[in-house]
Design an enzyme around this catalytic site. Structure first.
Site, short mmCIF file in Angstrom:
data_model
loop_
_atom_site.label_atom_id
_atom_site.label_comp_id
_atom_site.label_asym_id
_atom_site.label_seq_id
_atom_site.Cartn_x
_atom_site.Cartn_y
_atom_site.Cartn_z
N GLN A 23 36.88 24.66 20.82
CA GLN A 23 35.69 24.13 21.49
C GLN A 23 35.26 24.99 22.68
O GLN A 23 34.34 24.61 23.39
CB GLN A 23 35.94 22.70 21.96
CG GLN A 23 36.12 21.70 20.84
CD GLN A 23 34.85 21.54 20.00
OE1 GLN A 23 33.74 21.80 20.47
NE2 GLN A 23 35.02 21.12 18.76
N CYS B 157 38.52 13.26 14.73
CA CYS B 157 39.85 13.83 14.48
C CYS B 157 40.70 13.76 15.75
O CYS B 157 41.47 14.67 16.05
CB CYS B 157 39.77 15.27 13.98
SG CYS B 157 38.96 15.40 12.38
N HIS C 51 43.06 17.47 19.32
CA HIS C 51 42.53 17.29 17.97
C HIS C 51 43.73 17.14 17.03
O HIS C 51 44.81 17.66 17.31
CB HIS C 51 41.74 18.56 17.62
CG HIS C 51 40.99 18.53 16.34
ND1 HIS C 51 41.60 18.70 15.12
CD2 HIS C 51 39.67 18.38 16.08
CE1 HIS C 51 40.68 18.66 14.16
NE2 HIS C 51 39.51 18.46 14.71
N LYS D 18 32.57 27.51 14.68
CA LYS D 18 32.10 26.88 15.92
C LYS D 18 31.52 27.94 16.86
O LYS D 18 31.11 27.64 17.98
CB LYS D 18 33.24 26.12 16.60
CG LYS D 18 33.62 24.85 15.82
CD LYS D 18 34.70 24.08 16.52
CE LYS D 18 34.88 22.66 16.05
NZ LYS D 18 35.37 22.45 14.69
N ASP E 206 44.29 26.05 22.28
CA ASP E 206 43.34 25.79 21.20
C ASP E 206 41.93 26.01 21.76
O ASP E 206 41.41 25.19 22.51
CB ASP E 206 43.52 24.34 20.72
CG ASP E 206 42.43 23.91 19.74
OD1 ASP E 206 41.51 24.70 19.47
OD2 ASP E 206 42.51 22.76 19.25
#
Lengths: 411, 148
Positions: free
Chosen positions: A208, A369, A128, A231, A205
């Protein structure tokens, strides 16, 4: 506890999310954009509401009862987060605005104080923008070099190339756990082990990932883990940076201000202890309260069960979408989360988004993104359907009908 | 709200068979435009006869609204002088951003087919990209414009 596995009652879960019973343009809402931001369940809405009505004052300041209540709520959320991540210590849990701010904090504090010209930062092609741009900025500031591990046409990381790009000059490898644009679940265990063997730190990261699988930062053995609350069924504006304490201790403060100091004088300022040293200013207390409630919520259902439900939807969606003439799925890894990116021949994703919206179907259309990913697959944009704990078969059916409608409009 | 109001036959036709598609070479002026949000990119090239647009072509990749709008624009402005082009741009801009209650203004000709875009605020940028790019070409600014 009993051992009887309850069936996954998605309709009961849906009743916890008020927005899902609303209509859009007179149609049932099929919300398939959870990868961009999830909806909020009643327990989160109510926890936020309760805090605002009964417990708000500034934290870590007043001696009066209300301030103590607010501090307890905020620090309670930190402990809840520590437990959620299985972090070793509360000192390792830093509240931020979200994934983006967490990565910028690492880049500007750890990176800026550590990197020298010629040092290398390794990322992957499917990051991202939030895990690309902060490193590019850091490279400009320090003379470090950004390396990018390639992906293949299925949307998988080229793990051998990733390993080959780790050199004695690699200071950090920063990569996503799950690709937001492709849905690919990355082999982070192998990546972390390889980076560690090369002497590099690792940043994962988890934006997600956290709402879809159990995260144990100690077992994962990374150095930084970052994610956003919104999220994970929590409000926007709250996120987390988890960092190994030994690394945090080497890092200078990033933002200066209140709360991050022990004492301030014009002769010099003494910084606060961990984790407060990295939390300048009044924090998002309400957001932290909502985040803790969201963690309670997903844990009560069970992340493994949510993941199994989403995997079933993913399989069903993949089969149904591939049956649509002219539809191409972008991202065909064998290891995917509940994300399906696709293009439809003859219909630009932007037009598709508008037509699906008219049918009550909310999907993300655009570059997600992740413009390097779009360039790699030579598409300007894709449409993306993504699932959460509340997604159901009716959402998928509505998507498939709406796609037929799009093809009808564009003949 | 009917989708057919947005995707009228004229729009679908110009999307499928864009008019004046390509690049004038040589040309008197050209400009590139992009909408970073959706990845739409297009370029406009011009041959001028004094202050008059003698020939115009566009090329690029975009959604149906952006492609059809550019195609319709090239047809509408060919032969107009710069003042008339600017007046038409203002008229189109006014239409795209006007209240959905008011009828589209007179004088738009085939461009009136874009009036349905008013109902979809997120799509106004798609329809206006070509006009901004044309404006840049007319100002002979050899730069990339953006609707962001």
């Amino acid at each position: 506890m009993n051992d009887i596995v309850q069936p996954y009652d998605v309709e009961a879960i849906r009743r916890d999310f008020p927005v899902l019973s609303t209509t859009v343009r007179g149609k049932r809402l099929a919300f398939l954009d959870t990868a961009a931001s999830s909806q909020r369940p009643l327990p989160v809405i109510e926890a936020v509401n309760h805090y605002e009505r009964t417990s708000h004052a500034n934290v870590h300041r007043g001696v009066y009862e209300l301030s103590q209540k607010a501090t307890d709520a905020f620090e309670g959320a930190r402990e809840r987060t520590r437990r959620f991540l299985n972090a070793a210590s509360l000192r390792e849990v830093i509240f931020t605005r979200g994934t983006t701010e967490s990565i910028n904090l690492v880049a500007q504090s750890w990176g800026r104080s550590t990197l020298r010209p010629g040092d290398e930062i390794l990322i992957t092609w499917m990051e991202h923008h939030a895990n690309i741009v902060p490193w590019q900025m850091l490279c400009e500031q320090t003379g470090a070099v950004l390396r990018v591990a390639p992906i293949d046409l299925r949307g998988d990381l080229d793990l051998d190339a990733f390993r080959a790009l780790l050199t004695p000059r690699t200071r950090i490898a920063a990569f996503t756990q799950v690709s937001n644009a492709l849905g690919t679940v990355l082999p982070i265990a192998e990546m972390i082990a390889a980076a560690r063997a090369a002497g590099a730190l690792t940043l994962v990261d988890g934006a997600q990932a956290v709402a879809h699988r159990r995260v144990d930062v100690q077992a994962m053995d990374c150095d930084f883990y970052v994610f956003s609350g919104h999220k994970l069924y929590a409000p926007t504006g709250i996120g987390v940076l988890w960092a190994r304490e030994a690394v945090l201790r080497t890092m200078p403060p990033w933002q200066g201000g209140g709360d991050m100091i022990l004492s301030v004088s014009f002769n010099g300022t003494r910084y606060n202890e961990l984790p407060y040293r990295f939390e300048a200013g009044t924090p998002n207390i309400t957001g932290a309260v909502g985040l803790a409630a969201a963690m309670d919520y997903v844990d009560a259902i069970g992340l493994e069960r949510i993941n199994a439900h989403e995997q079933r939807l993913l399989e069903r969606a993949t089969t149904a979408l591939l049956a649509v003439p002219g539809l191409r799925i972008i991202g065909e890894s064998a290891h995917k989360a509940g994300v399906v990116s696709f293009t439809l021949e003859g219909v630009h994703p932007h037009d598709l988004g508008t037509i699906l919206d008219a049918e009550g179907v909310a999907v993300r259309t655009g570059h997600h993104c992740a413009m390097p990913v779009m360039d790699f697959f030579d598409v300007p944009a894709t449409a993306r359907a993504s699932f959460g704990c509340y997604s159901n078969d009716a959402d998928l059916d509505q998507l498939i009908v709406a796609l037929a409608r799009a093809q009808e409009v564009f003949g | 709200m009917d989708l057919k109001d947005l995707y009228r036959d004229v729009i679908l036709d110009h999307n499928k068979r864009p008019r004046n598609f390509g690049r004038l070479d040589p040309c008197d002026s050209a400009a590139d435009g992009s909408n970073p949000l959706c990845g739409d990119r297009l370029s406009v090239s011009l041959r001028m006869d004094g202050e008059r647009v003698a020939e115009i072509m566009f090329e690029g990749k975009g959604c149906a609204i952006s492609t059809a709008s550019a195609s319709l624009m090239t047809e509408a402005v060919k032969g107009l002088d710069v003042t008339a082009v600017n007046a038409l741009h203002q008229l189109v801009h006014g239409t795209l951003t006007s209240s959905t209650d008011s009828p589209p203004p007179a004088g738009l000709g085939k461009l009136a087919a874009l009036a349905g875009v008013r109902e979809y605020p997120a799509r106004v940028k798609c329809a206006s990209l070509c006009w901004h790019t044309l404006e840049a070409a007319l100002e002979r600014r050899q730069s990339t414009v953006s609707t962001e």
